[in-house]
Design an enzyme around this catalytic site. Structure first.
Site, PDB file in Angstrom:
ATOM      1  N   ALA A  36      85.015 -53.977 -20.487  1.00 45.83           N
ATOM      2  CA  ALA A  36      84.111 -53.870 -21.641  1.00 45.83           C
ATOM      3  C   ALA A  36      83.311 -55.150 -21.829  1.00 45.83           C
ATOM      4  CB  ALA A  36      84.931 -53.555 -22.897  1.00 45.83           C
ATOM      5  N   ASP A  55      89.855 -51.026 -19.850  1.00 45.17           N
ATOM      6  CA  ASP A  55      89.889 -51.967 -20.967  1.00 45.17           C
ATOM      7  C   ASP A  55      90.985 -51.528 -21.914  1.00 45.17           C
ATOM      8  OD1 ASP A  55      87.948 -54.334 -21.931  1.00 45.17           O
ATOM      9  OD2 ASP A  55      88.841 -53.355 -23.676  1.00 45.17           O
ATOM     10  N   CYS A  96      84.178 -66.834 -18.880  1.00 43.31           N
ATOM     11  CA  CYS A  96      82.982 -67.397 -19.513  1.00 43.31           C
ATOM     12  C   CYS A  96      83.376 -68.679 -20.240  1.00 43.31           C
ATOM     13  CB  CYS A  96      82.320 -66.395 -20.456  1.00 43.31           C
ATOM     14  SG  CYS A  96      83.414 -65.673 -21.696  1.00 43.31           S
TER      15      CYS A  96
END
Length: 496
Positions: free
Chosen positions: A331, A351, A449
């Site tokens: 997701a 997910d 990230c």
């Protein structure tokens, strides 16, 4: 909008609010956490009562920049949807939710039924306050003997300070509208407080801003522990990482290569009066952000919104056509879609959150792509795996999100240094679990990230110690900059 009714006893009670500059730092809300399921602030329900004589006296002495005609206290009125007062009130509700532990994405749902003008204005204030981590807290800590224990009032003050910074020529209107907005909170019990604090700020603005420049958190707009980690990891360029994290992000598009080329879509943008420049293999960075409704062919699947750094995932993994692929933490589906745009694949997207898997399905439907989507925990393979190994696996693992803070400024407020250790443990568990599902000779792309080495290179180094014979085919640490957010990638190959 219905007003909050207060009892006569509440209106009668008072406390003294000191409005002169006091060298007291606003303490952090102990209820903040990295999860929206955090326990509520035990003080959040307490109401601060204001002694009218104190606030009126403070308001009586107007700074030179304010006209004498500005009323010291405004009557409770209904707010127009396009008024600054309404946007400040909406932003205060959003910010209060974030300070109590909700993600900004979740808190913004309060705007779902608002008209576009009100929605945009409230978002601007909320994002602006959150990006200026530490600044509002510093100023209010100097102007108040103690913070308001009413979350929306504290948030309203921060939103008004942001507006005074971004619209210095409209100071009178900002104060006026903030007081009107305060009239909609707790029956107007805090109008005097808001009025007095904002006027006192305008009197002391220059000295407050000078003092703020010497405060590390307020100056760099990041938590102190965050700054310490960046200095340790990036001695030469930590300040550029901080600056990028404080700036608004670009709007980057990914062109669906099944429907056209980057050059083709750039032509469509130009015809629509939009300017863009290419980035990466399939990306375009718009000169100015626009709504997706303004993008030619968006709802027909010609293009998606995705940061250039995030687009590197599909480019690095690059599974062959027909490959059996697992996107383990998929997701909202941007990387899933990019993989499918590049090749026909037998792809399974997982997910753990059912509401988020719905977003994967919606994205795939808009783009005309097909994949198997399941709600499942990738660590519990016995519940969802059919026993057939995968040719390629994308492990876009949960992380601190320290590389995408300019898109998600609430992370500065919600994240705690202790969270890093928890993320590292979770990431290691996912790596070990998914490695068992990979074919001999297959490839796994580990992705975060984050810009913190503990979650990135150090995590992979530890994995290579636990697993023998693994080849590290590629490794990239992208730092936040004009063209991309911060991402880390490590492409690993399983021995045959």
């Amino acid at each position: 909008m219905p007003k909050i009714r207060t009892s006569a006893s509440l209106q009668a009670e008072i406390i003294i609010i000191m409005l002169d500059s006091i060298n007291i730092r606003l303490p952090r809300n102990a209820a903040l956490s990295s999860s929206s399921s955090s326990p509520p602030n035990p003080h959040a329900s307490r109401i601060v009562r204001v002694r009218k004589s104190t606030s009126v006296a403070a308001a009586a002495s107007l700074p030179a920049s304010l006209p004498a005609s500005l009323p010291a206290s405004l009557p409770l009125t209904s707010l127009a949807p396009d008024s600054m007062g309404w946007s400040l009130l909406l932003a205060a509700r959003i910010l209060a939710s974030v300070y109590e532990g909700k993600s900004l994405s979740e808190a913004l749902l309060v705007l779902a039924k608002e008209p576009p003008v009100a929605r945009a204005a409230a978002q601007d204030v909320a994002y602006g306050v959150l990006r200026r981590y530490g600044q509002g807290e510093f100023i209010l800590g100097r102007l108040m003997s103690k913070p308001s224990t009413h979350p929306e009032t504290q948030a309203l003050l921060q939103g008004a300070l942001y507006r005074l910074e971004t619209r210095p020529d409209s100071a009178a209107m900002v104060v006026d509208q903030a007081v009107v907005a305060a009239g909609e909170i707790a029956g107007g019990a805090f109008k005097g407080l808001v009025n007095g604090v904002l006027r006192n700020y305008l009197r002391q603005r220059e000295s407050l801003l000078a003092a703020m420049a010497a405060d590390e958190e307020a100056n760099y707009r990041h938590p102190r522990w965050w700054l310490t980690r960046l200095r340790r990891a990036y001695r030469e360029n930590w300040q550029s990482i901080v600056a990028a994290g404080n700036s608004p992000p670009p709007m980057t598009l990914r062109v669906n290569q099944r429907l056209g080329t980057v050059a083709d879509y750039a032509t469509k943008l130009k015809a629509a009066g939009l300017s863009a420049r290419p980035v990466g293999g399939q990306g375009l960075i718009l000169q100015k952000p626009v709504s997706v409704e303004a993008l030619p062919g968006f709802f027909d699947g010609y293009v998606s919104v995705q940061d250039a750094g995030a687009q590197r995932a599909a480019e690095l993994l690059a599974p062959a056509p027909g490959a059996r692929v697992l996107d383990a933490c998929a997701a909202p589906g941007g990387k899933t879609a990019h993989l499918l745009e590049a090749a026909d694949l037998d792809l399974l997207a997982l997910d753990i959150d059912a509401s988020r898997t719905k977003r994967i399905e919606e994205n795939l439907q808009r783009l005309g792509l097909q994949a198997t989507v399941k709600v499942a925990d990738c660590n519990e393979a016995e519940r969802w795996w059919d026993g057939r190994p995968f040719d390629a696996i994308l492990a876009d693992v949960p992380c601190s999100a320290s590389g995408v803070v300019r898109r998600h400024p609430d992370i500065k407020h919600l994240r705690r240094e202790s969270d890093i250790r928890r993320f590292v443990h979770t990431q290691a568990a996912i790596l070990d679990a998914l490695w068992l599902l990979l074919k001999p000779g297959g490839k796994l792309l580990y992705a975060t990230c984050s810009v913190f080495p503990e979650e990135n290179a150090a995590q992979i180094d530890a994995f290579l110690v636990r697993q023998s014979g693994v080849k590290r085919l590629a490794e990239e640490q992208l730092l936040p900059q004009d063209d991309n957010d911060g991402f880390y990638y490590a492409l690993l190959q399983k021995p045959v």
